[in-house]
Design a protein around this motif. Structure first.
Motif, PDB file in Angstrom:
ATOM      1  N   ALA A  31      66.270  59.857  50.174  1.00  0.00           N
ATOM      2  CA  ALA A  31      66.612  60.952  49.376  1.00  0.00           C
ATOM      3  C   ALA A  31      65.980  60.412  47.591  1.00  0.00           C
ATOM      4  CB  ALA A  31      67.515  61.774  48.732  1.00  0.00           C
ATOM      5  N   GLY A  32      66.313  58.939  47.377  1.00  0.00           N
ATOM      6  CA  GLY A  32      65.987  58.953  46.026  1.00  0.00           C
ATOM      7  C   GLY A  32      65.226  57.946  45.787  1.00  0.00           C
ATOM      8  N   LEU A  33      64.038  57.397  46.655  1.00  0.00           N
ATOM      9  CA  LEU A  33      62.953  56.975  46.434  1.00  0.00           C
ATOM     10  C   LEU A  33      61.988  57.546  46.775  1.00  0.00           C
ATOM     11  CD1 LEU A  33      63.345  53.386  48.208  1.00  0.00           C
ATOM     12  CD2 LEU A  33      63.557  54.439  45.051  1.00  0.00           C
ATOM     13  N   THR A  34      62.038  58.937  47.864  1.00  0.00           N
ATOM     14  CA  THR A  34      60.352  59.837  48.457  1.00  0.00           C
ATOM     15  C   THR A  34      60.335  60.995  47.209  1.00  0.00           C
ATOM     16  OG1 THR A  34      61.796  60.877  50.050  1.00  0.00           O
ATOM     17  CG2 THR A  34      60.775  58.953  49.832  1.00  0.00           C
ATOM     18  N   PRO A  35      59.917  61.736  47.232  1.00  0.00           N
ATOM     19  CA  PRO A  35      60.024  62.859  46.440  1.00  0.00           C
ATOM     20  C   PRO A  35      61.244  63.545  47.078  1.00  0.00           C
ATOM     21  CG  PRO A  35      57.899  62.203  46.223  1.00  0.00           C
ATOM     22  CD  PRO A  35      58.503  61.185  47.100  1.00  0.00           C
ATOM     23  N   PHE A  36      61.861  64.436  45.521  1.00  0.00           N
ATOM     24  CA  PHE A  36      63.232  64.781  46.202  1.00  0.00           C
ATOM     25  C   PHE A  36      62.691  66.492  47.757  1.00  0.00           C
ATOM     26  CE2 PHE A  36      66.939  67.481  45.553  1.00  0.00           C
ATOM     27  CZ  PHE A  36      68.221  66.515  46.406  1.00  0.00           C
TER      28      PHE A  36
END
Lengths: 173, 589
Positions: A31-36
């Protein structure tokens, strides 16, 4: 945020299963690394809420990984572009491009693809590493930390009272 | 299982999903409203406003209330106002980021409605392009129907004849001075008389012997040589003078004729030109038609960008976007059944005009005609309207192949009742079409950059008025009387060129009628002007002209002087030669 941190430490220090904390970190990595606001994060959120993972660990992890993502977005873009433009995968991408669900996922964006791929590859290794680290922490670090003068001092102070007040919420909720 | 699953979490997720949907339901109409206003305003160059937008879930769509599109040229007027717009969206395609509207209904579309507040977004008025300025500069004006007073004409006009006389006068003066100087330089009477004296002296001298004879011969030869040289000098000067005199004479003749040329020129300038009146329809209707054409082209230019997406998107197949975080690139793959990103398949419109309601259909509005492969088409028609028997406008905008675009618009109007239509507000000839019936056919085509418009309008039961014109102007009276007898005429307008630079050709049978009616009058007025101009021009020219003649006559005295010296020289030579041969010496040569 301070309460969440205390909760995380309480979970770490409690008898909660290490995999509950590790899994929370792994989900927070996706969730944090990819666009939210991506479709897959809805699934991540469902899993985080449905499975008994540590929510405090997820929230802390989300903050940490989102900060990291800002720094390594160019890397995600390069990975995503490489994968999306690979000629031997063109057939696969074309077929899923024609699927409504995948279009909604915006998989054809270089950053979405790059960051998702990156976090999925690291999911299991991170889970294993986190599990090991938690066990190590509990057996080696926790006992030593408890004896330090700082912790002793903190225990006598206001912050510790706050920590105690929050402890009623349950670490592995 | 219980160890792994947290059922409360599932409930929380549901609540979260419902909350998200509610937020979307509440904010989507606001978002749509803002988007329409923002992009509409940018596109038109004046405020585009929407009173309200409502989201409907079954079927998924929107109902928009009171859309106002300001006329950028008149900020207090809406070019178009639509009371209700309803459309449903293809939900599945919306998930694929494609806005596909199968049907849209526009109710109560009104044109040119008044606005409560100005819809201008610029402080400065819209700048007219250079091309438009040039075109506006080219507008013709009616020929003056008033012949000005002769004195007024001569006061503001420079007479070419006077200019010629002035130049010639100074040239004659210069020539006179020059020849006075030359006359001083070449041998004069005194010098030539001197030769006579010297000859007489030789003749009177009694020389004896061979040496005496030889001395006399030598002296005589020397005198002859001197006379020959002087004579040559005088002859050369005389020849040069004759050339100058001939040139000045020619110019004198021109100056003599110049007043007539002035009269002809002034008559042509200040008389009414039958040629000008022969194209009266262009003069009267040209500016109005130009204005309408410019307005139509302006709106076409505004609509045109809606038909095509940015070229770079299409060329590369990649679309650069700015995602939620950082920058990325959206890779576009081939679609199985390609659809444009934006498409309205059908628009049903009900347009409310003063004359009544007309219905219309617009099909296939899209930014990607090349993907859809079908051109945009439209048709609007109405029957038995108030003041119009029937009207139909139809056309298509074909940009399937952007480099070979072809747009057409055809219009048929039958029985259009014209009332109080001001055709010309010229001071001398204000012209109003008080009433009439018009049938109009317009066929237009824009192929690439080339525009071609052909319009034929037939007017019947017409009644012209020229009220407010000059009652004392005979021409205005004649034109007014001729127009009042006209009950019908036809008008042809051809426009060719490009949108930026076009030529308008207007013709009408009205032109022939007008030309015939005022032709004789024009001739008579023209002759009268000439009669008045002739004495006035000559009165101005005669004085300087007489002076010039006098100065020119002075040149004759120079000629006389040259001829007299030439004669003297010749006489000297002749007398010297004759006596030399018979009486004084017998020269051996």
């Amino acid at each position: 945020m301070l309460k969440i941190l205390f909760k995380l430490f309480k979970a770490l220090n409690s008898e909660a299963e290490p995999h509950q904390i590790s899994l929370a970190f792994c989900f927070s990595m996706i969730a944090g690394l990819t666009p939210f606001l991506s479709l897959h994060n809805l699934l991540v959120l469902l899993l985080v809420l449905l499975l008994r993972v540590n929510l405090s660990a997820f929230v802390v992890g989300l903050g940490v990984f989102s900060a990291i993502a800002y720094i390594i977005d160019p890397l995600f873009h390069r990975i995503g572009l490489f994968v999306l433009t690979a000629s031997n995968l063109e057939g696969l991408w074309t077929s899923i491009y024609n699927s409504t669900l995948w279009r909604l996922e915006n998989f054809n964006n270089s950053i979405v693809m790059g960051s998702l791929l990156f976090s999925l590859i690291l999911f299991i290794p991170l889970f294993i590493i986190m599990n090991i680290l938690i066990v190590k922490y509990r057996t080696n670090v926790m006992a030593w930390v408890e004896k330090t003068k700082i912790v002793q001092g903190l225990r006598a102070g206001k912050i510790y009272n706050l920590y105690k007040a929050a402890s009623g919420w349950g670490g592995a909720s | 299982m219980k160890k792994w699953i947290r059922w409360k979490g599932l409930m929380f997720f549901f609540c979260f999903a419902v909350l998200l949907s509610l937020i979307w339901f509440v904010f989507a109409p606001v978002f749509v409203e803002r988007m329409i206003e923002k992009y509409g305003t940018d596109m038109v160059g004046a405020k585009v406003e929407l009173d309200d937008a409502d989201l409907t879930l079954s079927p998924l769509g929107f109902v928009l209330k009171r859309l106002q599109i300001t006329n950028p040229d008149e900020p207090m007027t809406n070019a178009v106002e639509i009371a209700d717009i309803g459309f449903s969206l293809d939900g599945l395609n919306l998930l694929r980021r494609k806005v596909v509207i199968d049907e849209m209904n526009l109710d109560q579309v009104q044109i040119n409605t008044h606005r409560g507040k100005s819809g201008a977004i610029r402080k400065k008025p819209r700048e007219i392009s250079d091309d438009l300025k040039k075109r506006k500069g080219k507008t013709l004006s009616l020929p003056s129907l008033k012949i000005p007073d002769v004195d007024e004409i001569l006061e503001k006009e420079n007479l070419v004849s006077l200019e010629l006389i002035r130049t010639l006068d100074s040239d004659i003066k210069a020539e006179e001075l020059k020849w006075e100087r030359i006359l001083n330089e070449i041998p004069d009477k005194e010098k030539l008389d001197e030769y006579k004296k010297r000859i007489e002296k030789i003749k009177s001298a009694k020389k004896e012997g061979v040496s005496g004879i030889l001395e006399g011969v030598s002296e005589a030869a020397e005198i002859k040589k001197d006379i020959d040289s002087d004579l040559k000098q005088i002859q050369d000067a005389h020849r040069e003078f004759e050339t100058s005199l001939a040139s000045l004479k020619k110019r004198m003749d021109e100056a003599k004729k110049a007043p007539l040329e002035d009269i002809r020129r002034l008559k042509a300038k200040y008389s009414i030109s039958p040629t000008g009146l022969g194209n009266l329809s262009r003069l009267i209707l040209g500016p109005k038609i130009g204005e309408w054409t410019d307005r139509a082209f302006f709106w076409y230019e505004k609509i045109k960008p809606a038909l095509k997406r940015a070229e770079k998107d299409k060329k590369t197949g990649h679309k650069a976007v700015k995602p939620m975080r950082g920058k990325g690139i959206n890779i576009v793959y081939k679609e199985k059944s390609p659809l444009p990103d934006f498409l309205i398949r059908d628009i049903n419109a009900s347009v409310k005009l003063k004359a009544g309601d007309i219905g219309g259909k617009i099909r296939n509005i899209t930014t990607d005609q090349d993907i859809l492969g079908i051109p945009l088409t439209f048709i609007f028609s109405g029957d038995k309207l108030k003041g119009v028997k029937s009207a139909e406008i139809k056309g298509s905008l074909d940009h399937i192949v952007p480099t070979k675009s072809k747009d057409t618009l055809n219009m048929r109007i039958k029985g259009y009742q014209l009332q109080e239509m001001t055709l010309s507000d010229h001071q001398e000839l204000p012209l109003t079409l008080k009433e009439g019936l018009m049938n109009l056919t317009l066929n237009s085509q824009l192929k690439g950059e080339a525009v071609k418009i052909k319009t034929v309008a037939n007017f019947g039961s017409v009644k012209f008025t020229t009220e407010g014109g000059r009652a004392d102007s005979l021409f205005a009276q004649t034109i007014s009387s001729t127009l009042s007898d006209i009950t019908g005429f036809s008008l042809m307008v051809d426009i060719t060129g490009t949108l930026d630079n076009y030529e308008t050709d207007i013709s009408s049978d009205l032109d022939q009628i007008m030309k015939k009616a005022v032709g004789n009058l024009v001739k008579k007025e023209s002759a009268s002007l000439e009669r008045k101009l002739r004495p006035a021009v000559y009165a101005k020219v005669n004085g300087p002209s007489d002076d010039l003649k006098l100065k020119f006559s002075h040149l004759a005295s120079i000629n006389n002087e040259l001829v007299s010296r030439l004669d003297l020289g010749k006489n000297a030579l002749d007398s010297f030669g004759a006596k030399n041969n018979s009486k004084i010496f017998k020269l051996p040569f």
